[in-house]
Design a protein around this motif. Structure first.
Motif, PDB file in Angstrom:
ATOM      1  N   TYR A   1       0.756  -1.515  -0.078  1.00 18.07           N
ATOM      2  CA  TYR A   1       0.084  -0.024  -0.214  1.00 18.07           C
ATOM      3  C   TYR A   1       0.936   1.170  -0.001  1.00 18.07           C
ATOM      4  O   TYR A   1       0.561   2.100  -0.728  1.00 18.07           O
ATOM      5  CB  TYR A   1      -0.988   0.046   1.253  1.00 18.07           C
ATOM      6  CG  TYR A   1      -1.830   1.016   1.343  1.00 18.07           C
ATOM      7  CD1 TYR A   1      -3.062   1.000   0.783  1.00 18.07           C
ATOM      8  CD2 TYR A   1      -1.358   2.267   2.250  1.00 18.07           C
ATOM      9  CE1 TYR A   1      -4.078   2.410   0.582  1.00 18.07           C
ATOM     10  CE2 TYR A   1      -2.312   3.398   2.152  1.00 18.07           C
ATOM     11  CZ  TYR A   1      -3.490   3.435   1.543  1.00 18.07           C
ATOM     12  OH  TYR A   1      -4.286   4.594   1.510  1.00 18.07           O
TER      13      TYR A   1
ATOM     14  N   GLY B   1      -0.280  -0.884   7.917  1.00 18.14           N
ATOM     15  CA  GLY B   1      -0.818  -1.214   6.553  1.00 18.14           C
ATOM     16  C   GLY B   1      -0.416  -2.903   6.540  1.00 18.14           C
ATOM     17  O   GLY B   1      -1.434  -3.674   6.220  1.00 18.14           O
TER      18      GLY B   1
ATOM     19  N   TYR C   1      -3.940  -4.160   4.387  1.00 19.34           N
ATOM     20  CA  TYR C   1      -4.612  -3.084   3.408  1.00 19.34           C
ATOM     21  C   TYR C   1      -4.692  -3.843   1.983  1.00 19.34           C
ATOM     22  O   TYR C   1      -3.588  -4.172   1.680  1.00 19.34           O
ATOM     23  CB  TYR C   1      -3.844  -1.709   3.415  1.00 19.34           C
ATOM     24  CG  TYR C   1      -4.202  -0.912   4.737  1.00 19.34           C
ATOM     25  CD1 TYR C   1      -4.504  -1.441   5.928  1.00 19.34           C
ATOM     26  CD2 TYR C   1      -3.989   0.393   4.439  1.00 19.34           C
ATOM     27  CE1 TYR C   1      -4.624  -0.653   6.868  1.00 19.34           C
ATOM     28  CE2 TYR C   1      -4.005   1.113   5.539  1.00 19.34           C
ATOM     29  CZ  TYR C   1      -4.459   0.777   6.822  1.00 19.34           C
ATOM     30  OH  TYR C   1      -4.743   1.459   7.840  1.00 19.34           O
TER      31      TYR C   1
END
Length: 149
Positions: free
Chosen positions: A53, A140, A145
């Protein structure tokens, strides 16, 4: 397997993290570090940590700040290139040492190299960028994510 959303579970903590992140970014730029290079620092840390991400995000941000596609492309192998200045190289060494801290901590020679070419405020800003980016990468990664085209 679905993961608990850290952002949704504790939105106030995430909002505070975003505020601190924005302050770190502002401090880095006000100390004389270009916004584009700040994104290259964040991109390099995200590459090391494997946060897809953040890799995507900071690649786009670096390019929007007019960092060259060549500089972005060679970042994982920056030591093998001549794309980066002495100051940039010293900063990249420092953030890599902070990111890969493990048992060796931050070697004195790496810190000294950065302190020789950057001001005290800039070194502090670079260290804060690394600390925050590592925290955001872990957010993340822990939350897995979703990254898709």
């Amino acid at each position: 397997m679905t993961r608990v959303s850290l952002v949704q579970s504790f939105p106030n903590i995430y909002q505070q993290l975003k505020i601190v992140n924005a302050e770190i970014d502002k401090s880095a730029v006000s100390s004389g570090i270009s916004e584009g290079f700040c994104h290259l620092i964040k991109l390099r840390i995200s590459q090391i940590n494997g946060c897809a991400y953040c890799v995507r995000l900071h690649t786009r941000d670096a390019l929007q700040q007019n960092e060259s596609i060549d500089k972005v492309a060679v970042l994982p192998a920056w030591k093998e290139t001549e794309y980066f200045t002495e100051k940039e190289r010293a900063a990249l060494l420092l953030v890599e040492a902070i990111t890969e801290i493990q048992n060796d901590h931050i070697p004195d020679d790496v810190y000294q190299k950065a302190a020789t070419v950057w001001s005290d405020k800039q070194v502090a800003a670079i260290e804060w960028l690394a600390i925050m980016m590592n925290a955001l990468n872990r957010l993340g990664i822990a939350g897995r994510y979703h990254v898709a085209p």
